[in-house]
Design an enzyme around this catalytic site. Structure first.
Site, short mmCIF file in Angstrom:
data_model
loop_
_atom_site.label_atom_id
_atom_site.label_comp_id
_atom_site.label_asym_id
_atom_site.label_seq_id
_atom_site.Cartn_x
_atom_site.Cartn_y
_atom_site.Cartn_z
N CYS A 155 9.12 -1.19 3.14
CA CYS A 155 8.61 -0.81 4.66
C CYS A 155 6.75 -0.43 4.40
CB CYS A 155 9.46 0.42 4.63
SG CYS A 155 9.22 1.79 4.30
N HIS A 168 -5.32 7.23 11.93
CA HIS A 168 -4.25 7.34 13.25
C HIS A 168 -4.82 6.89 14.60
CE1 HIS A 168 -3.22 10.99 16.46
NE2 HIS A 168 -2.52 10.70 15.97
N ARG A 208 -5.82 6.28 -0.89
CA ARG A 208 -5.54 4.95 0.18
C ARG A 208 -6.43 5.22 1.65
NH1 ARG A 208 1.25 6.31 2.03
NH2 ARG A 208 0.17 5.22 4.31
N ARG A 256 13.46 8.61 8.21
CA ARG A 256 13.02 9.17 7.03
C ARG A 256 12.29 10.46 7.09
NH1 ARG A 256 7.50 7.45 5.27
NH2 ARG A 256 5.96 8.50 6.70
N ARG A 308 8.96 7.40 11.26
CA ARG A 308 8.26 8.33 10.39
C ARG A 308 8.03 9.35 11.41
NH1 ARG A 308 3.95 3.48 9.36
NH2 ARG A 308 4.08 3.49 7.24
N ASP A 367 2.05 3.86 -0.56
CA ASP A 367 1.60 4.61 -1.26
C ASP A 367 1.89 4.58 -2.82
OD1 ASP A 367 1.48 6.86 -0.19
OD2 ASP A 367 2.92 7.03 0.78
N GLU A 382 7.88 5.03 -3.37
CA GLU A 382 6.59 5.12 -3.37
C GLU A 382 5.49 5.64 -4.59
OE1 GLU A 382 6.22 6.27 0.34
OE2 GLU A 382 7.16 8.33 0.00
C1 PEP Z 1 4.22 3.85 2.25
O1 PEP Z 1 3.61 4.55 1.49
O2 PEP Z 1 4.48 2.14 1.94
C2 PEP Z 1 5.05 4.16 3.61
C3 PEP Z 1 5.37 2.80 4.21
O3 PEP Z 1 4.75 5.65 3.90
P1 PEP Z 1 3.87 5.87 4.49
O4 PEP Z 1 3.16 4.12 5.38
O5 PEP Z 1 4.39 6.30 6.05
O6 PEP Z 1 3.41 6.77 4.07
MG MG Z 2 4.30 6.86 2.27
#
Ligand code: PEP
Ligand code: MG
Length: 568
Positions: A500, A187, A463, A330, A294, A453, A429
């Site tokens: 993305c 965050h 992550r 999304r 997002r 992901d 993902e």
């Molecule tokens: C990802 O997982 O690469 C993605 C773009 O979604 P987020 O980072 O919001 O999980």
């Molecule tokens: Mg993701």
């Protein structure tokens, strides 16, 4: 001189003296007793501090709105609701009275009780903010502890910074920050990026060696710091800064330049955003579309659920600023490290492997359908596409498509105008989605590879765990093979495929992805010009050649080196 590696939290270079922010007062265990006759005065002192804190929060909200014109200000409405909760304030007053202790001690005791509550899953995500509020009250009780306000020049060094502290940073005085906690997706890093404050986060070791007023050189591009750098090092980094500065100047030229390889292949460069207001930044850096909105941030920053109308207006706001450009919305992706306070999910041992993304949506169909309706209504006004996160099976896609049809029918019965043929996409993902992408491609209009992901699940690493960041390898052969399979299956089925995740924002890797056949790259707006510059300098033929040859290597670092060596 000592070099310490961390994670690039927010781009930029800064040099300044270390200003250490010690850990919170919660670790301070001393109990301060007061006399019976001083109880009323102590309660008064406590209330004055609460009022002062409330005024500060109101000021912060005002400032953020003025400086950034972003909805980050709304994050603080939660702080206000806590400060204005009389019930809660009275509980602390009671502790002062009954136990005859100072306001600071009473707050600490109260937080101890609260801590047990905060361990509950649905409150976990709020814990940091709740503690942050009490920390503020305490710092107003004894202002000499409130270091952040006193810093007039320097780099903050802390174990962690709260969102409030991050937005309280006055960029005129504080040049950047260094923390031992966090990753690029935490965050605090997200806000730092949006406010353009350089930051290195997730420093595993060595941060405790930094002494007050040590000279710190912070490199938020490459994620490291130098403690007491030599003149030579400072010169080197100044040159790098100059380069970046020149690049920044070029941004305005690059912004309007076409994103096209030297041999004529046009590449779509899109922006990832968290809130509708970020569209301004996306346009500033030349985004040709939004590749990932997002939407969970519309839910995270509040204590109740956004209504269909509110969401509709948020999506429409983006369309108004973005015109006919493509916008991929999304649907809500909660779970993992993102939670919403309005939903108390079952206790889970591992959130990233739990009720996340589409799994949450298919369980909470009412929340999901409300969002789908809002997107469908907005789709009438612009070039919207809808995308679903965390897909692992074909059945999930089929069930989701049924829900879209249900929502369409409902809206038509109520005479709402919608775009009948809105394009539907899914995020690839999880390794399972990549491996069955041939089947999935038959169900949807486009793919977007969520590499953040995909890497996490392929390499089995959390992550947000800074201790495992060494294994966060976008060019690990397993990840590249999964991307290759996905692209091939998309092409065979005539559908578009984008990326993305963060890897799309690294210029060299972006070129590799183009070589692999990716149609569109979506990233933080600030990264767009750098990626564009690399694309313009290189040919698609070269990128294709690189994409073929990388599979001859079996190590991430070798692959990166090979790509860098072969690109202009
Ligand atoms: C990802 O997982 O690469 C993605 C773009 O979604 P987020 O980072 O919001 O999980
Ligand atoms: Mg993701």
């Amino acid at each position: 001189m000592k070099k310490i590696r961390g994670i690039a939290g927010s781009p930029g270079i800064a040099i300044g003296k270390a200003k250490k922010i010690s850990d919170s007062f919660f670790s301070y265990k001393k109990v301060k007793k007061i006399k019976e006759e001083n109880i009323d005065a102590e309660i008064k002192r406590f209330n004055e501090s609460v009022n002062k804190t409330e005024n500060e929060i109101l000021e912060i909200i005002d400032n953020i709105r003025r400086i950034t014109d972003k909805e980050y200000a709304e994050i603080f409405s939660f702080h206000l609701s806590i400060l204005r909760d009389r019930n809660l304030i009275e509980k602390i007053e009671k502790i002062i009275k009954k136990e005859k202790v100072s306001a600071e001690t009473a707050i600490r005791k109260f937080v101890d009780i609260l801590d047990r509550e905060l361990k509950k899953e649905h409150l976990k995500a709020r814990k940091k903010e709740i503690l942050d509020i009490f920390e503020r009250i305490i710092s107003n009780l004894c202002p000499k502890n409130n270091k952040l306000k006193d810093i007039k020049d320097g780099i903050i060094v802390a174990n962690d910074l709260s969102p409030t502290q991050t937005v309280s940073i006055d960029k005129r005085y504080i040049k950047g920050f260094v923390t031992s906690m966090g990753t690029e997706t935490s965050h605090t890093a997200i806000i730092a990026k949006a406010l353009e404050i350089p930051a290195v986060v997730g420093i595993k070791e060595g941060i405790e060696e930094i002494k007050e007023n040590d000279v710190i050189l912070l490199d938020g591009y490459d994620g490291f710091i130098l403690i007491n750098p030599t003149k030579n090092e400072i010169e080197k980094i100044k040159m790098k800064e100059k380069e970046k500065e020149n690049l920044r100047k070029k941004i305005y030229i690059l912004k309007d330049k076409e994103s096209i390889t030297s041999d004529g292949k046009k590449i779509k460069l899109y922006a990832n955003i968290q809130l509708p207001e970020e569209v301004e930044t996306a346009l500033k850096y030349g985004a040709m579309g939004i590749g990932l909105f997002r939407t969970e941030y519309l839910y995270i920053k509040r204590t109740d659920l956004p209504t269909e109308e509110e969401q509709f207006l948020s999506y429409k706001k983006i369309i108004e600023k973005f015109g006919k450009k493509e916008i991929i919305i999304r649907t809500i992706d909660v779970g993992g490290d993102k939670f919403i306070s309005s939903f108390q999910g079952p206790k889970e041992l591992n959130n990233f492997f739990g009720l996340r993304g589409i799994r949450f949506c298919l369980e909470k169909k009412d929340i999901f359908l409300t969002q789908i309706r809002a997107i469908l209504r907005a789709s009438y006004y612009g070039n919207l596409k809808i995308m679903f996160p965390m897909i692992t099976t074909r059945e999930e896609v089929i069930e989701t498509k049924k829900l879209i049809e249900e929502a369409k029918k409902e809206l038509k019965n109520k005479d709402f105008k919608i775009k009948e043929d809105i394009e539907i996409g899914i995020m690839i993902e999880t390794p399972s989605a990549a491996l069955i992408s041939d089947e999935l491609a038959k169900e949807v209009n486009f793919f977007s590879i969520g590499s953040n992901d995909l890497i996490q699940y392929t390499l089995a690493i959390d992550r947000v765990n800074e201790k495992l960041s060494y294994l966060y390898q976008p060019c690990h052969p397993s990840v590249l093979r999964l991307i290759k399979i996905t692209v091939e299956n998309a092409k065979k089925n005539n559908i578009k495929v984008g990326v993305c995740g963060e890897m799309a924002s690294i210029p060299e890797i972006a070129c590799l992805l183009i070589g692999l056949g990716i149609d569109e790259l979506s990233m933080a707006p600030i990264s767009i010009p750098l990626v564009k510059e690399k694309i313009i300098k290189n040919s698609f033929a070269k990128m294709r050649e690189i994409a073929e040859k990388v599979f001859n290597f079996n190590k991430h670092d070798e692959i990166i080196e090979f790509i860098k060596k072969n690109l202009n």
